[in-house]
Design an enzyme around this catalytic site. Structure first.
Site, PDB file in Angstrom:
ATOM      1  N   PHE A   1     -13.512   2.178   5.398  1.00  0.00           N
ATOM      2  CA  PHE A   1     -12.853   1.641   4.354  1.00  0.00           C
ATOM      3  C   PHE A   1     -12.016   3.438   2.566  1.00  0.00           C
ATOM      4  O   PHE A   1     -13.412   3.655   2.570  1.00  0.00           O
ATOM      5  CB  PHE A   1     -13.063   0.541   3.762  1.00  0.00           C
ATOM      6  CG  PHE A   1     -12.384   0.493   3.310  1.00  0.00           C
ATOM      7  CD1 PHE A   1     -11.140  -0.890   4.391  1.00  0.00           C
ATOM      8  CD2 PHE A   1     -11.835  -0.601   1.900  1.00  0.00           C
ATOM      9  CE1 PHE A   1     -10.226  -1.926   3.701  1.00  0.00           C
ATOM     10  CE2 PHE A   1     -10.896  -1.271   1.432  1.00  0.00           C
ATOM     11  CZ  PHE A   1      -9.442  -1.937   2.189  1.00  0.00           C
ATOM     12  N   VAL A   2     -11.072   2.289   2.963  1.00  0.00           N
ATOM     13  CA  VAL A   2     -10.113   4.047   1.764  1.00  0.00           C
ATOM     14  C   VAL A   2      -9.333   2.669   0.598  1.00  0.00           C
ATOM     15  O   VAL A   2      -9.312   2.330   1.061  1.00  0.00           O
ATOM     16  CB  VAL A   2     -10.464   4.688   2.498  1.00  0.00           C
ATOM     17  CG1 VAL A   2     -11.026   6.327   3.052  1.00  0.00           C
ATOM     18  CG2 VAL A   2      -8.704   5.151   2.975  1.00  0.00           C
TER      19      VAL A   2
ATOM     20  N   LYS B   1      -6.340   6.144  11.376  1.00  0.00           N
ATOM     21  CA  LYS B   1      -8.264   6.352  11.973  1.00  0.00           C
ATOM     22  C   LYS B   1      -7.621   5.688  13.299  1.00  0.00           C
ATOM     23  O   LYS B   1      -7.756   4.886  14.384  1.00  0.00           O
ATOM     24  CB  LYS B   1      -8.553   4.636  11.045  1.00  0.00           C
ATOM     25  CG  LYS B   1      -8.739   4.777   9.287  1.00  0.00           C
ATOM     26  CD  LYS B   1      -9.684   3.399   9.552  1.00  0.00           C
ATOM     27  CE  LYS B   1      -9.918   2.935   7.293  1.00  0.00           C
ATOM     28  NZ  LYS B   1     -10.520   1.654   7.530  1.00  0.00           N
TER      29      LYS B   1
ATOM     30  N   ASP C   1      -5.055  -0.345  -1.720  1.00  0.00           N
ATOM     31  CA  ASP C   1      -6.367  -1.337  -3.060  1.00  0.00           C
ATOM     32  C   ASP C   1      -8.340  -1.608  -1.123  1.00  0.00           C
ATOM     33  O   ASP C   1      -7.764  -1.363  -0.603  1.00  0.00           O
ATOM     34  CB  ASP C   1      -5.652  -2.707  -2.815  1.00  0.00           C
ATOM     35  CG  ASP C   1      -5.470  -3.899  -1.726  1.00  0.00           C
ATOM     36  OD1 ASP C   1      -4.997  -3.135  -0.871  1.00  0.00           O
ATOM     37  OD2 ASP C   1      -5.566  -4.401  -2.364  1.00  0.00           O
TER      38      ASP C   1
ATOM     39  N   GLU D   1       4.640   4.502   6.223  1.00  0.00           N
ATOM     40  CA  GLU D   1       3.009   3.439   6.031  1.00  0.00           C
ATOM     41  C   GLU D   1       1.927   4.261   5.316  1.00  0.00           C
ATOM     42  O   GLU D   1       2.123   5.356   5.153  1.00  0.00           O
ATOM     43  CB  GLU D   1       2.872   3.426   7.060  1.00  0.00           C
ATOM     44  CG  GLU D   1       2.504   1.488   8.189  1.00  0.00           C
ATOM     45  CD  GLU D   1       1.792   1.056   7.403  1.00  0.00           C
ATOM     46  OE1 GLU D   1       1.307   0.487   6.548  1.00  0.00           O
ATOM     47  OE2 GLU D   1       1.540  -0.029   8.194  1.00  0.00           O
ATOM     48  N   ASP D   2       0.716   3.271   4.373  1.00  0.00           N
ATOM     49  CA  ASP D   2      -0.079   3.929   3.586  1.00  0.00           C
ATOM     50  C   ASP D   2      -1.179   4.389   4.995  1.00  0.00           C
ATOM     51  O   ASP D   2      -1.939   5.647   5.224  1.00  0.00           O
ATOM     52  CB  ASP D   2      -0.674   3.197   2.944  1.00  0.00           C
ATOM     53  CG  ASP D   2      -1.287   1.718   3.559  1.00  0.00           C
ATOM     54  OD1 ASP D   2      -0.794   1.330   4.552  1.00  0.00           O
ATOM     55  OD2 ASP D   2      -1.846   0.858   3.005  1.00  0.00           O
TER      56      ASP D   2
ATOM     57  N   GLY E   1       1.006  -1.183   0.167  1.00  0.00           N
ATOM     58  CA  GLY E   1      -0.039   0.064  -0.017  1.00  0.00           C
ATOM     59  C   GLY E   1       0.213   1.194   0.131  1.00  0.00           C
ATOM     60  O   GLY E   1      -0.014   1.449  -0.795  1.00  0.00           O
TER      61      GLY E   1
ATOM     62  N   ARG F   1      -5.461   0.758  -6.097  1.00  0.00           N
ATOM     63  CA  ARG F   1      -4.144   1.239  -6.048  1.00  0.00           C
ATOM     64  C   ARG F   1      -3.851   2.179  -7.453  1.00  0.00           C
ATOM     65  O   ARG F   1      -2.757   3.471  -6.450  1.00  0.00           O
ATOM     66  CB  ARG F   1      -3.453   0.542  -6.130  1.00  0.00           C
ATOM     67  CG  ARG F   1      -3.033  -0.665  -5.063  1.00  0.00           C
ATOM     68  CD  ARG F   1      -2.356  -2.015  -4.907  1.00  0.00           C
ATOM     69  NE  ARG F   1      -1.911  -2.925  -4.620  1.00  0.00           N
ATOM     70  CZ  ARG F   1      -2.071  -3.025  -3.390  1.00  0.00           C
ATOM     71  NH1 ARG F   1      -2.309  -2.361  -2.363  1.00  0.00           N
ATOM     72  NH2 ARG F   1      -2.165  -4.689  -2.739  1.00  0.00           N
TER      73      ARG F   1
ATOM     74  N   ASP G   1      -4.969   1.496  10.671  1.00  0.00           N
ATOM     75  CA  ASP G   1      -5.773   1.344  10.768  1.00  0.00           C
ATOM     76  C   ASP G   1      -6.218   0.980  12.973  1.00  0.00           C
ATOM     77  O   ASP G   1      -6.376   1.580  13.124  1.00  0.00           O
ATOM     78  CB  ASP G   1      -6.207   0.286  10.598  1.00  0.00           C
ATOM     79  CG  ASP G   1      -8.063   0.024  10.866  1.00  0.00           C
ATOM     80  OD1 ASP G   1      -8.654   0.211  11.445  1.00  0.00           O
ATOM     81  OD2 ASP G   1      -7.979  -1.286   9.794  1.00  0.00           O
TER      82      ASP G   1
END
Ligand code: 5GP
Length: 186
Positions: A161-162, A140, A168, A108-109, A53, A174, A112
Site C-alpha cells: 500500500f502506498v 501493482k 491517500d 489514473e493514479d 487520487g 495526499r 491495483d
C-alpha cells in the site's frame, strides 16, 4: 523550497516510509508528457482525471503535454477507508464533456486489481470515443487480476500500500510530495 517530506509518516498507527521521490516522479511525468505530446499532436485530446487520487498527477502531467488539449474529471466509488477492494464500482461524478469521436486519455493514479480500469473502458464503449488511451502513474502488476490494457505506466511497483502525491489512506497523505510505502516490518 521547504518541502513537506518527513522521514516517516503515521496514519492510524500504520507507518509509511519514502518510496519514490518527488524528483523521480517528476522525471517520469516529463517523459510521459513528451510521449503524449508526440502521439496526440493535432488531435486535441481530452484528459480525464480519475478523482480523487489522480488530481496531482493529472495537474503535473498536462503541463508536460505541449499540444492543445481539454480536461475533465470522473469519479468512481472508492474503497472508503479500507485498504482492500470490495469488487464493486459505481459512478459518483460523470464525465461532463461530449466524448463522441474524441480522443480520450484516462489518467489514473494507481492500477491495483484492474477492476476500476476495466469498468471505465467498458463504460466508455457506449459513448463511441475516437480512441481511449490509458495512463497510470503506478501499477501493482502482481495484484492485477482483471484484464486491462495500460498504454503508459509511470512505475511498476510491488504489491504494497502506498500514499502521497495525491494518494491517500483514510483521506490523509495526499499532500505529501513523495510517494510513501507502508512499512510492513513495523
Ligand atoms: P483497482 O480497481 O485497480 O483495484 O484499484 C484502483 C484504485 O484503488 C485506485 O484508483 C486507488 O484509489 C485505490 N488503490 C489501490 N491500491 C492503492 C494503494 O496502494 N494506495 C492507495 N492510496 N490507493 C490504492
Amino acid at each position: 523550497m521547504d518541502l513537506y517530506t518527513p522521514d516517516e509518516f503515521y496514519i492510524k498507527d500504520y507507518r509509511f516510509v519514502p518510496y519514490l521521490t518527488r524528483d523521480e516522479i517528476a522525471e517520469r511525468v516529463t517523459a510521459m508528457g513528451q510521449q503524449l505530446s508526440t502521439r496526440f499532436e493535432d488531435k486535441t485530446p481530452i484528459f480525464v482525471g480519475i478523482l480523487n487520487g489522480a488530481f496531482m498527477f493529472m495537474s503535473d502531467l498536462i503541463r508536460e503535454v505541449k499540444v492543445p488539449l481539454e480536461i475533465d474529471f470522473w469519479k468512481l466509488s472508492s474503497y472508503g477507508d479500507e485498504k482492500v477492494s470490495t469488487g464493486d464500482v459505481s459512478e459518483i461524478k460523470a464525465i461532463d464533456a461530449n466524448i463522441a469521436d474524441r480522443h480520450l486519455i484516462l489518467v489514473e493514479d494507481i492500477v491495483d486489481t484492474g477492476l476500476s480500469m476495466q469498468y471505465m473502458r467498458r463504460q466508455l464503449q457506449s459513448h463511441a470515443p475516437a480512441s481511449v488511451t490509458t495512463i497510470t502513474l503506478l501499477h501493482k502488476k502482481e495484484a492485477t487480476r482483471y484484464e486491462v490494457k495500460l498504454d503508459y505506466v509511470g512505475f511498476e511497483i510491488e504489491n504494497r500500500f502506498v500514499i502521497g502525491y495525491g494518494l491517500d489512506f483514510a483521506q490523509q497523505g495526499r499532500n505529501l510530495p513523495h510517494i510513501y510505502i507502508r512499512d510492513e516490518n513495523q
